[in-house]
Design an enzyme around this catalytic site. Structure first.
Site, PDB file in Angstrom:
ATOM      1  N   SER A  98      -9.979   2.249   3.027  1.00 25.67           N
ATOM      2  CA  SER A  98      -9.002   2.665   1.938  1.00 25.67           C
ATOM      3  C   SER A  98      -8.171   1.740   1.153  1.00 25.67           C
ATOM      4  O   SER A  98      -7.512   2.283   0.345  1.00 25.67           O
ATOM      5  CB  SER A  98      -8.337   3.685   2.897  1.00 25.67           C
ATOM      6  OG  SER A  98      -7.448   3.049   3.811  1.00 25.67           O
ATOM      7  N   SER A 150     -10.117  -0.426   6.851  1.00 26.12           N
ATOM      8  CA  SER A 150      -9.627  -0.288   5.802  1.00 26.12           C
ATOM      9  C   SER A 150      -8.749  -1.601   5.077  1.00 26.12           C
ATOM     10  O   SER A 150      -8.544  -1.615   3.998  1.00 26.12           O
ATOM     11  CB  SER A 150      -8.468   0.811   5.638  1.00 26.12           C
ATOM     12  OG  SER A 150      -9.276   2.102   5.922  1.00 26.12           O
ATOM     13  N   LYS A 203       0.989  -1.318   0.118  1.00 25.29           N
ATOM     14  CA  LYS A 203       0.006   0.080   0.063  1.00 25.29           C
ATOM     15  C   LYS A 203       0.715   1.133   0.192  1.00 25.29           C
ATOM     16  O   LYS A 203       1.976   1.292   0.804  1.00 25.29           O
ATOM     17  CB  LYS A 203      -0.695  -0.140   1.289  1.00 25.29           C
ATOM     18  CG  LYS A 203      -2.041   0.960   1.325  1.00 25.29           C
ATOM     19  CD  LYS A 203      -2.866   0.849   2.388  1.00 25.29           C
ATOM     20  CE  LYS A 203      -4.006   1.726   2.752  1.00 25.29           C
ATOM     21  NZ  LYS A 203      -4.821   1.664   3.805  1.00 25.29           N
TER      22      LYS A 203
END
Lengths: 103, 481
Positions: free
Chosen positions: B157, B181, B82
């Site tokens: 997210s 997330s 990420k």
């Protein structure tokens, strides 16, 4: 306690947060933020007298380490992401104090 | 080997073939890079992929293995990262314009731990800006599509990290979970996502959103891979003062097939009675409960009475911490600096005003407001007290059961633009935020599909702090049954 939504002033809070909001977006932020503040106002329904606050989920204690010098990051590495530098050793900034004199 | 067959494999299966010398890391990484080139123009899970970094690391892994010096069974397997988790010499933008050109000068501890086992950091996955969002639509750069239905969002997210695994662009990835997330996008994309106990995985090198809630965790295709990655990334780190000095490992070795006799699974009634949950989610939850009963687990009803307040509590605490953490993005030492600024105050105001997206601005403003003079007691301190009530709910529940089983989300993946109202978007995390407030662990596992649209549905297994072992056991039994 009265609702905080009607006291929320987007312009003032944006200044405190050092955020410049475009004038045309101020009214929209004001209205969105009032709704969000109204939503979080529901916590006022709960009686929290005498409840201790939780700042951290896990029990936290101060963490100490041996006082030994260890190498940090070299200056040239840490300056790689700077928006501007002076002589490859200082971060260049716009004027901080009023008046002339600084580069 | 057929390329699509290769890229569909798990970490465990790739490791077997590497060990048997039937595949090389170079072949594996080439296949995934080709897959990204073929698929990602549509899926858009990756913000960047440095092919040279990957292929150089693959060649080194192959040399180590040939010399009998493989770092682990997994040496040479790529892992998506990420864009808020630092990888040395790669961009770390948090999908924000304010860090668009930022390159990390060091590895996060989670990534350093991956490298110690020979895993190869593979690209930068898309996310909501600074991990603030539930759909990836808040990325400043691109909209990631759900590989199961490209009209839908992947969740957020960590939407890019979920989508790249679901699209076979990488065998596994790392994300971060502050209020759901990892678990929510895992559910929307039909993969396994683990949010470890707070403090299990070092936050060193994870760009901070809400420091008391953030935790790094893996996205994988199955439960065993999740255990393998948890064994690898977890453990004490002196560089993170909230890191738990507790042994972390052996999760993969402990997995074994079998029933769940003697295990008590709690069903929190507030999660099942919540208004607005989709019928397909309720039906999938019921089917999962029946399957667990068939495996021998005993179901008990429990109550988490303050569930309805967790969202409001979460938004006050998370935004308060975010407003402090994001103060560092001031246009001075790194990141975007407005060319219009002529003094230091303008540098702060204009750089932040021009480079942060709307959701980040809203959250910074809410956090600033709840911490501001005159409102601190009414909002922030009150929310901390409510956090205590929510934590006690969980402590009480775990007195009568080993695990909690709940839906991950009230609905399946939604369409782009469908949730334009900020509060409506926040509510897609209604089942996930409590866990972060309590600092405990939870996993999203795929349990079925919505018969109407074929979209995946996930169920969440939650355990008391440090009891990931119970989650792995129950999730593995479910998957293997």
């Amino acid at each position: 306690m009265s609702s905080g939504a009607n006291k929320f002033d987007a312009g003032r809070v944006a200044m405190l947060a050092r955020l410049e909001l475009a004038p045309e977006s101020l009214a929209r932020f004001q209205s969105e933020m009032e709704k969000i503040v109204s939503y979080v106002d529901q916590l006022t329904e709960l009686d929290v007298d005498g409840i201790e606050p939780t700042a951290h989920a896990a029990p936290m204690t101060n963490v100490l380490r041996e006082d030994q010098a260890v190498p940090g990051f070299p200056r040239d590495v840490m300056l790689k992401n700077a928006p501007g530098t002076i002589d490859d050793e200082l971060v260049a900034m716009p004027q901080v104090l009023p008046g002339g004199g600084m580069a | 080997m057929d390329q699509n067959k290769l890229t569909a494999m798990t970490v465990g299966a790739l490791s077997d073939l590497l060990e048997k010398k039937e595949l090389s890391s170079t072949e594996i990484c080439t296949a995934y890079i080709n897959k990204v080139k073929e698929t990602d123009p549509t899926i858009q899970a990756f913000l960047a992929l440095d092919e040279k970094h990957v292929m150089d690391a693959a060649a080194e892994a192959d040399q180590r293995r040939a010399a009998g010096n493989a770092r682990s069974l997994y040496d040479g397997i790529p892992i998506g990262i990420k864009d808020c988790i630092a990888v040395k010499d790669e961009r770390c933008s948090c999908a924000s314009k304010i860090l668009e050109n930022f390159k990390s000068v060091y590895d996060s501890t989670a990534v350093a731990n991956l490298r110690k086992a020979g895993f190869i950091p593979f690209g930068r996955t898309n996310m909501d800006e600074f991990a603030m969002g539930s759909s990836c639509e808040n990325s400043a750069f691109q909209k990631t599509r759900n590989p199961r239905n490209t009209d839908c969002v992947p969740g957020g997210s960590s939407g890019g990290s979920a989508a790249c695994v679901a699209a076979d662009e990488v065998p596994a990835s790392l994300g971060s979970d502050t209020g759901g997330s990892i678990r929510q996008p895992a559910a929307y994309c039909g993969v396994v996502g683990l949010k470890p106990t707070y403090g299990r995985v070092s936050r060193y090198g994870l760009v901070a959103f809400a420091s008391s809630l953030d935790q790094i965790g893996p996205f994988t295709k199955n439960v065993k891979d999740s255990a393998i990655l948890m064994d690898t990334i977890g453990g004490y780190d002196a560089k993170d003062c909230t890191s738990l000095n507790t042994p972390c490992g052996g999760f993969a070795a402990a997995l074994q097939k079998g029933d769940l006799k003697g295990m008590k699974i709690g069903l929190p009634k507030e999660y099942y009675e919540m208004d607005g949950a989709a019928e397909s989610v309720k039906a999938a939850a019921q089917a999962a409960i029946e399957k667990y009963k068939a495996l021998g687990a005993e179901m008990v009803e429990v109550s988490l009475p303050h569930t309805k307040y967790s969202m409001a509590c979460y938004y006050i605490i998370a935004t308060a911490e975010a407003s402090a953490n994001l103060a560092r993005f001031d246009g001075v030492r790194y990141g975007y600096r407005s060319p219009e600024a002529t003094n230091v105050l303008e540098t702060y105001m204009k750089s932040r005003g021009e480079a942060f997206g709307d959701e980040v601005k809203r959250r910074i403003m809410l956090g600033t407001y709840v911490l501001s003079s005159g409102y601190y007691d009414a909002y922030y301190l009150r929310a901390q007290k409510v956090r205590t009530l929510i934590r006690r709910d969980f402590e009480d529940a775990f007195k009568s059961c080993d695990l909690l089983l709940t839906p991950v989300t009230p609905d399946t993946a939604f369409k782009f633009g469908e949730k334009s109202d900020p509060i409506q978007m926040y509510l897609s995390d209604v089942f996930t935020t409590s866990l972060n407030l309590c600092g405990t662990c939870g996993m999203s596992i795929p349990v079925g599909k919505d018969p109407a649209n074929g979209l995946p549905i996930g169920m969440q297994l939650m355990a008391a702090p440090l009891r990931e072992d119970l989650i792995f056991r129950a999730a593995y039994a479910f998957e293997q049954a």
